[in-house]
Design a protein around this motif. Structure first.
Motif, PDB file in Angstrom:
ATOM      1  N   ARG A  31     125.591 -47.402  16.723  1.00  0.00           N
ATOM      2  CA  ARG A  31     125.269 -47.865  15.443  1.00  0.00           C
ATOM      3  C   ARG A  31     124.705 -49.053  15.218  1.00  0.00           C
ATOM      4  O   ARG A  31     124.366 -49.338  14.165  1.00  0.00           O
ATOM      5  CB  ARG A  31     126.510 -47.397  14.732  1.00  0.00           C
ATOM      6  CG  ARG A  31     126.554 -47.186  13.135  1.00  0.00           C
ATOM      7  CD  ARG A  31     127.554 -46.491  12.583  1.00  0.00           C
ATOM      8  NE  ARG A  31     128.825 -47.182  12.770  1.00  0.00           N
ATOM      9  CZ  ARG A  31     129.304 -48.166  11.976  1.00  0.00           C
ATOM     10  NH1 ARG A  31     128.657 -48.038  10.729  1.00  0.00           N
ATOM     11  NH2 ARG A  31     130.370 -48.861  12.175  1.00  0.00           N
ATOM     12  N   ASN A  32     125.163 -50.154  16.242  1.00  0.00           N
ATOM     13  CA  ASN A  32     125.198 -51.558  16.014  1.00  0.00           C
ATOM     14  C   ASN A  32     123.980 -51.970  16.694  1.00  0.00           C
ATOM     15  O   ASN A  32     123.819 -53.290  16.766  1.00  0.00           O
ATOM     16  CB  ASN A  32     126.018 -52.083  16.543  1.00  0.00           C
ATOM     17  CG  ASN A  32     126.430 -51.653  17.960  1.00  0.00           C
ATOM     18  OD1 ASN A  32     125.879 -50.878  18.555  1.00  0.00           O
ATOM     19  ND2 ASN A  32     127.009 -52.729  18.886  1.00  0.00           N
ATOM     20  N   TYR A  40     117.700 -55.654  15.122  1.00  0.00           N
ATOM     21  CA  TYR A  40     116.232 -55.351  14.850  1.00  0.00           C
ATOM     22  C   TYR A  40     115.237 -55.799  16.300  1.00  0.00           C
ATOM     23  O   TYR A  40     114.244 -55.292  16.276  1.00  0.00           O
ATOM     24  CB  TYR A  40     115.598 -56.003  13.821  1.00  0.00           C
ATOM     25  CG  TYR A  40     115.604 -55.431  12.644  1.00  0.00           C
ATOM     26  CD1 TYR A  40     114.868 -54.344  12.134  1.00  0.00           C
ATOM     27  CD2 TYR A  40     116.750 -55.704  11.556  1.00  0.00           C
ATOM     28  CE1 TYR A  40     115.336 -53.743  11.088  1.00  0.00           C
ATOM     29  CE2 TYR A  40     116.898 -55.080  10.392  1.00  0.00           C
ATOM     30  CZ  TYR A  40     115.970 -53.852  10.235  1.00  0.00           C
ATOM     31  OH  TYR A  40     116.067 -53.252   8.903  1.00  0.00           O
ATOM     32  N   ASP A  63     132.402 -42.683  15.734  1.00  0.00           N
ATOM     33  CA  ASP A  63     132.153 -43.628  14.822  1.00  0.00           C
ATOM     34  C   ASP A  63     131.224 -44.744  15.016  1.00  0.00           C
ATOM     35  O   ASP A  63     130.881 -45.525  14.337  1.00  0.00           O
ATOM     36  CB  ASP A  63     133.345 -43.958  13.783  1.00  0.00           C
ATOM     37  CG  ASP A  63     134.277 -44.689  14.733  1.00  0.00           C
ATOM     38  OD1 ASP A  63     134.242 -44.574  15.982  1.00  0.00           O
ATOM     39  OD2 ASP A  63     135.077 -45.541  14.460  1.00  0.00           O
ATOM     40  N   VAL A  67     125.282 -42.990  15.929  1.00  0.00           N
ATOM     41  CA  VAL A  67     124.689 -42.196  14.683  1.00  0.00           C
ATOM     42  C   VAL A  67     123.510 -41.376  15.424  1.00  0.00           C
ATOM     43  O   VAL A  67     123.079 -41.564  16.550  1.00  0.00           O
ATOM     44  CB  VAL A  67     123.958 -43.085  13.944  1.00  0.00           C
ATOM     45  CG1 VAL A  67     125.185 -43.481  12.933  1.00  0.00           C
ATOM     46  CG2 VAL A  67     123.017 -44.243  14.101  1.00  0.00           C
ATOM     47  N   PRO A  73     118.401 -39.600  10.513  1.00  0.00           N
ATOM     48  CA  PRO A  73     117.288 -40.473   9.929  1.00  0.00           C
ATOM     49  C   PRO A  73     117.631 -41.951  10.312  1.00  0.00           C
ATOM     50  O   PRO A  73     116.885 -42.681   9.530  1.00  0.00           O
ATOM     51  CB  PRO A  73     117.580 -40.255   8.500  1.00  0.00           C
ATOM     52  CG  PRO A  73     119.082 -39.913   8.056  1.00  0.00           C
ATOM     53  CD  PRO A  73     119.565 -39.259   9.624  1.00  0.00           C
ATOM     54  N   TYR A  74     118.738 -42.233  10.991  1.00  0.00           N
ATOM     55  CA  TYR A  74     119.097 -43.646  11.147  1.00  0.00           C
ATOM     56  C   TYR A  74     117.823 -44.766  11.674  1.00  0.00           C
ATOM     57  O   TYR A  74     117.618 -45.531  11.150  1.00  0.00           O
ATOM     58  CB  TYR A  74     120.508 -43.846  11.669  1.00  0.00           C
ATOM     59  CG  TYR A  74     121.562 -43.235  10.661  1.00  0.00           C
ATOM     60  CD1 TYR A  74     121.918 -44.021   9.880  1.00  0.00           C
ATOM     61  CD2 TYR A  74     121.909 -41.983  11.077  1.00  0.00           C
ATOM     62  CE1 TYR A  74     122.858 -43.443   8.869  1.00  0.00           C
ATOM     63  CE2 TYR A  74     122.956 -41.544   9.995  1.00  0.00           C
ATOM     64  CZ  TYR A  74     123.290 -42.251   9.041  1.00  0.00           C
ATOM     65  OH  TYR A  74     124.351 -41.766   8.079  1.00  0.00           O
ATOM     66  N   TYR A  75     117.591 -44.356  12.732  1.00  0.00           N
ATOM     67  CA  TYR A  75     116.563 -45.164  13.608  1.00  0.00           C
ATOM     68  C   TYR A  75     115.349 -44.882  13.358  1.00  0.00           C
ATOM     69  O   TYR A  75     114.311 -45.649  13.390  1.00  0.00           O
ATOM     70  CB  TYR A  75     117.005 -45.013  15.031  1.00  0.00           C
ATOM     71  CG  TYR A  75     118.209 -45.991  15.253  1.00  0.00           C
ATOM     72  CD1 TYR A  75     118.004 -47.455  15.117  1.00  0.00           C
ATOM     73  CD2 TYR A  75     119.343 -45.482  15.604  1.00  0.00           C
ATOM     74  CE1 TYR A  75     119.170 -48.183  15.059  1.00  0.00           C
ATOM     75  CE2 TYR A  75     120.419 -46.430  15.602  1.00  0.00           C
ATOM     76  CZ  TYR A  75     120.397 -47.742  15.338  1.00  0.00           C
ATOM     77  OH  TYR A  75     121.469 -48.414  15.378  1.00  0.00           O
ATOM     78  N   LYS A 105     114.911 -47.195  10.434  1.00  0.00           N
ATOM     79  CA  LYS A 105     115.066 -48.613  10.714  1.00  0.00           C
ATOM     80  C   LYS A 105     113.823 -48.967  11.567  1.00  0.00           C
ATOM     81  O   LYS A 105     113.261 -50.015  11.321  1.00  0.00           O
ATOM     82  CB  LYS A 105     116.507 -48.808  11.497  1.00  0.00           C
ATOM     83  CG  LYS A 105     116.626 -50.160  11.681  1.00  0.00           C
ATOM     84  CD  LYS A 105     118.064 -50.486  12.438  1.00  0.00           C
ATOM     85  CE  LYS A 105     118.402 -51.910  12.061  1.00  0.00           C
ATOM     86  NZ  LYS A 105     119.883 -52.524  12.697  1.00  0.00           N
TER      87      LYS A 105
END
Lengths: 394, 232
Positions: free
Chosen positions: A33-34, A37, A227, A230, A234-236, A239
């Motif tokens: 998750r972390n 960029y 947790d 992800v 749609p998260y990455y 991003k």
């Protein structure tokens, strides 16, 4: 009795499970998750490569690989072919964007220890890609047959010629015996194509190895708790999408408003074997290696150190024996590694400047640090870290 | 509206048919002065349409030039009038003939000169306006001319421009600096093909990407808003 009618996707998927594979690898795929960029730059490289290949196909349709017509066919593309100027700019700007993305991508791997177990194969295939991209870029740069194309190629051919025993036969075998002539130009055109398309194949390997181990992350620790991860979509997708859009903004600004910024105007003079340009300068992405070639008084020595500077990277996963991945938790590395990046930048600047004693000594210091870092500093730091770790265990 | 436009063009022919932009005037200087020695090996007659020349003007310009067209049945060289799709090319048939006509020097091709000349257009204009008579006692190498813009104060090109040498169709006063600047504009156009289109397309692409970036920024924020726990 007939079967119940299936949807087309089920029909396809039971015969060739590409849809479920895509869902598994690009929709549900579990990502840390972390990620910051800096993890976008792999996607940037893929997108620039795609644009390079697409624009390259259209350029090849209008390009003539002969000494008589190469230069003027490129001029025709820039002037008379419909949207030729745009396609050529996308291709020329794309090389710079690809190299920029690759260098940042590699620097990120170095900083966060993405080359370490279990991702050694990701690292090795990635370096293979770098080499292929370099060969492709070199061959491609010769094709417009401008002054820098010709004299840049001459520098490389001369360097290959200095290799004892195999150098001369190898060079004449590759160039077809008559030096940089029609045969050589045609071969470089074919080489440009072949390597460009083999890059796609190696990317598949690179991504496949990555998807076996999963992505590293800025902490360098294995994140497996639910947790901490992800799904890719749609998260990455969002991003990467945002990062990509900003990357394309820079790319577009470059090709529409600064098209001459990244190219040498000397290359708009047709190649002339009788006139050597006052200073032969490579494109910026080869400048660090050109600086190494120039920094060493012996031709062969320069060639060995320049190629060695990349070859040494292949041994990196085994030179760095520390089990800590991220430089975040390696205080010594947080000093030594930025200095390595600085040395690379200094080499780049030196390679683009006219040779002067100042730049010569800067590049000598930088290349010395490059080797000291990989062969001395890094193994030493790693050993110290392992020793203190063992102490903690007792 | 269109009829009105055409009528106004007929009423004021100076606007329609005559040179008005620096590039167009530069082309007039090129046609009447420069092109007797210098080539445009990569620019076609049709490319001049981008400067606002009409198709018939381009056809007429091309037709003035005879270009080699292979051999006839007896083996004698043939020529034909140039087409708009031909390059403007060189006034000489070979580089050797060009050298012979110019004291051994080869007049540089104009196609990319704006780009390849060190110092660019400003340098070219500077050279064109820097011919003066040499100071007394100054000895010049044979076949060279005194020019204060050159490092050794001499150049192989004879002074190409003289006040009042040509007649601009738009009535501009043809002084040497005026003609030099117009030629500069023309060379700049030739050396950077499709620059206006490039900038226009670029503005569109950049605004499109900027707006898309804004949307993607909002989208990314909204998607990630569900992840409230502090990152490790």
């Amino acid at each position: 009795m007939t079967e119940r009618p299936q949807s087309v996707s089920t029909w396809l998927n039971t015969r060739l499970p590409i849809l479920s594979a895509f869902r598994r690898e690009y929709v549900e795929f579990s990502m840390p998750r972390n990620l910051n960029y800096l993890w976008n730059f792999g996607a940037f490289a893929v997108v620039s490569l795609t644009l390079l290949i697409l624009s390259g196909i259209f350029l090849a349709l209008n390009y003539t690989p002969t000494l008589a017509d190469a230069f003027s066919s490129v001029e025709t593309i820039d002037r008379q072919v419909a949207s030729g100027w745009l396609i050529r700019s996308v291709h020329m700007g794309g090389v710079s964007m690809l190299f920029a993305a690759l260098y940042v991508h590699i620097a990120r791997s170095l900083y966060y220890g993405s080359y370490k177990a279990p991702r050694e194969l990701v690292w090795l295939t990635g370096l293979g890609l770098l080499l292929l991209v370099m060969i492709t870029a070199f061959a491609g740069y010769v094709l417009p047959w401008g002054q820098m194309s010709y004299w840049g190629a001459t520098v490389v051919v001369n360097a290959v010629n200095t290799v004892p025993l195999v150098g001369k036969p190898l060079a004449s075998w590759l160039l077809g015996g008559e030096g940089l002539g029609n045969v050589a130009l045609h071969r470089l055109f074919v080489l440009h194509f072949v390597t460009a398309f083999s890059i796609i194949g190696v990317i598949v390997l690179h991504v496949a190895t990555l998807h076996v181990t999963g992505s590293n992350n800025p902490t360098g620790k294995d994140l497996t708790e639910p947790d901490q991860t992800v799904p890719f979509h749609p998260y990455y997708t969002t991003k990467d999408g945002l990062g990509l859009c900003l990357f394309l903004l820079v790319y577009a600004a470059l090709i529409f408003f600064a098209p001459d910024f990244l190219t040498l105007s000397d290359n708009y003079v047709q190649a002339n074997p009788l006139i050597t340009p006052s200073d032969i300068t490579p494109e910026w992405y080869f400048a660090p290696f050109y600086a190494i070639l120039r920094a060493v008084p012996s031709k062969l020595g320069g060639l060995i150190l320049a190629t060695g500077s990349i070859v040494i990277l292949f041994a990196l996963p085994w030179l760095d024996s520390s089990t800590i991945r991220s430089a975040r938790f390696r205080p010594w590395l947080r000093v030594a590694l930025p200095l390595l990046f600085l040395a690379f930048l200094a080499l780049g600047l030196a390679g683009m400047s006219p040779p002067s004693p100042f730049w010569l000594w800067i590049s000598r210091a930088a290349v010395a640090y490059w080797y000291v870092y990989f062969l001395g500093l890094l193994p030493m730091i790693a050993r110290r870290e392992q020793a203190s770790r063992r102490k903690e265990h007792f | 509206m269109r009829r009105l436009f055409i009528a106004s063009m007929l009423a004021f022919p100076a606007f329609a048919a005559h040179a008005s932009t620096p590039e167009q005037r530069g082309l007039e200087v090129f046609r009447q002065v420069c092109s007797s020695c210098h080539s445009l090996n990569h620019v076609t007659y049709a490319d001049l349409g981008e400067l606002g020349l009409s198709v018939s003007d381009i056809k007429a310009y091309a037709a003035q030039h005879e270009i080699p067209d292979g051999l006839d049945d007896d083996g004698d060289p043939k020529t034909r009038p140039a087409h708009p799709s031909d390059v403007i090319g060189s006034p000489y048939l070979t580089a050797g003939m060009a050298r012979m006509a110019n004291h051994g020097g080869l007049p540089p091709d104009f196609s990319r000169l704006a780009m390849t000349q060190k110092g660019g257009i400003r340098r070219i204009i500077d050279i064109l306006v820097s011919y003066t008579s040499p100071p007394e006692g100054k000895k010049l190498p044979p076949g060279s001319y005194y020019n204060t813009a050159m490092p050794h104060l001499h150049i192989a090109m004879p002074p190409p421009l003289h006040d009042g040498q040509i007649k601009y169709t738009d009535g501009t006063n043809p002084t040497v600096p005026q003609m030099a600047h117009d030629v500069g504009a023309f060379l700049s156009w030739a050396g950077h093909p499709h620059l206006h289109t490039r900038h226009r397309t670029g503005l569109f692409v950049l605004s499109y990407l900027a707006i898309l970036s804004g949307f993607l920024f909002v989208l990314k924020r909204r998607v990630w808003a569900k992840q409230t726990k502090k990152l490790p």
